[in-house]
Design a protein around this motif. Sequence first.
Motif, PDB file in Angstrom:
ATOM      1  N   GLU A  41      25.714 -42.739  29.237  1.00 26.24           N
ATOM      2  CA  GLU A  41      25.442 -41.945  30.439  1.00 26.24           C
ATOM      3  C   GLU A  41      24.686 -42.713  31.521  1.00 26.24           C
ATOM      4  N   PRO A  76      30.654 -26.259  24.390  1.00 17.53           N
ATOM      5  CA  PRO A  76      29.283 -25.766  24.633  1.00 17.53           C
ATOM      6  C   PRO A  76      28.678 -25.039  23.422  1.00 17.53           C
ATOM      7  N   ASN A  79      26.226 -26.934  21.140  1.00 19.81           N
ATOM      8  CA  ASN A  79      24.825 -27.127  21.520  1.00 19.81           C
ATOM      9  C   ASN A  79      23.862 -26.540  20.496  1.00 19.81           C
ATOM     10  N   GLU A 102      28.463 -40.608  36.680  1.00 15.11           N
ATOM     11  CA  GLU A 102      28.119 -39.504  37.586  1.00 15.11           C
ATOM     12  C   GLU A 102      28.977 -38.267  37.293  1.00 15.11           C
ATOM     13  N   GLU A 103      30.259 -38.484  37.040  1.00 16.08           N
ATOM     14  CA  GLU A 103      31.153 -37.357  36.689  1.00 16.08           C
ATOM     15  C   GLU A 103      30.730 -36.733  35.362  1.00 16.08           C
ATOM     16  N   LYS A 105      27.636 -36.556  34.228  1.00 14.39           N
ATOM     17  CA  LYS A 105      26.461 -35.726  34.524  1.00 14.39           C
ATOM     18  C   LYS A 105      26.880 -34.371  35.084  1.00 14.39           C
ATOM     19  N   GLN A 106      27.841 -34.380  35.992  1.00  6.53           N
ATOM     20  CA  GLN A 106      28.329 -33.124  36.573  1.00  6.53           C
ATOM     21  C   GLN A 106      29.008 -32.255  35.513  1.00  6.53           C
ATOM     22  N   LYS A 108      28.459 -32.287  32.254  1.00  6.74           N
ATOM     23  CA  LYS A 108      27.458 -31.764  31.329  1.00  6.74           C
ATOM     24  C   LYS A 108      26.730 -30.552  31.902  1.00  6.74           C
ATOM     25  N   LYS A 109      26.469 -30.564  33.200  1.00 13.91           N
ATOM     26  CA  LYS A 109      25.832 -29.405  33.845  1.00 13.91           C
ATOM     27  C   LYS A 109      26.786 -28.215  33.878  1.00 13.91           C
ATOM     28  N   MET A 110      28.041 -28.498  34.207  1.00 17.04           N
ATOM     29  CA  MET A 110      29.028 -27.437  34.360  1.00 17.04           C
ATOM     30  C   MET A 110      29.330 -26.739  33.034  1.00 17.04           C
ATOM     31  N   PRO A 112      27.627 -25.860  29.977  1.00 20.78           N
ATOM     32  CA  PRO A 112      26.716 -26.985  29.896  1.00 20.78           C
ATOM     33  C   PRO A 112      26.824 -27.641  28.515  1.00 20.78           C
ATOM     34  N   LYS A 114      24.524 -30.361  25.894  1.00 17.41           N
ATOM     35  CA  LYS A 114      23.300 -31.116  25.618  1.00 17.41           C
ATOM     36  C   LYS A 114      23.578 -32.423  24.875  1.00 17.41           C
TER      37      LYS A 114
END
Length: 195
Positions: A41, A76, A79, A102-103, A105-106, A108-110, A112, A114
């Motif tokens: 990452e 998800p 997690n 960067e993609e 990171k996006q 993982k947020k979307m 989500p 962990k």
Amino acid sequence: MRYVNLIISFMIFISFSFGITDKQLDDLIGKDYKTFRGIDETGKVVNIKSLIKEGKPAVIIFFALGDKPGTFDFLPKMNALYDRYGRNVTFVAVLLSRSSPEEVKQLKKMLPLKIPVLLAYNETIKRYSISKVDVPYIVFIDKNGKIKRIILRPESTMIKERPDVDHSDYENKTQNERIKSSIQIIEKYIKDIGG
């Protein structure tokens, strides 16, 4: 109409022809896990061996972006297992894509998500004989580095598992029920490898 049927038949044949065979799966069980390189990452190229510590069991989850139920609905849910067992078991989610950190990171947020993500591609796909129809593709590795179990498509009625397990009951379950059942099965396997 005849051509349409021919094209549909050809597409179905192609999509299943490139999936991993039972023999290929059986040949992995009981063997050392296969190493591969990927991008972590932070953008650093690493070998999976640097993430899987000797003497510690591991769960590797191979996934793809285009796989909606497996990636967006199933992943998800992992997690909770990562939270519960992540101190004793190494978890790595391997994205089979040419995405950038960067993609990731996006993504993982979307989701989500962990679980740490590693970007990998050709080398990994070849070593584990992975095709798009096989993901999520989950490998359970014991503390000695041996592959104990593999599950493909845990959210699907086309679930495949080695050593072989009968999942004919999945035909009568909704996708959410299949995911819930698979998470329970996966938790049992994590405990079996030393979670």
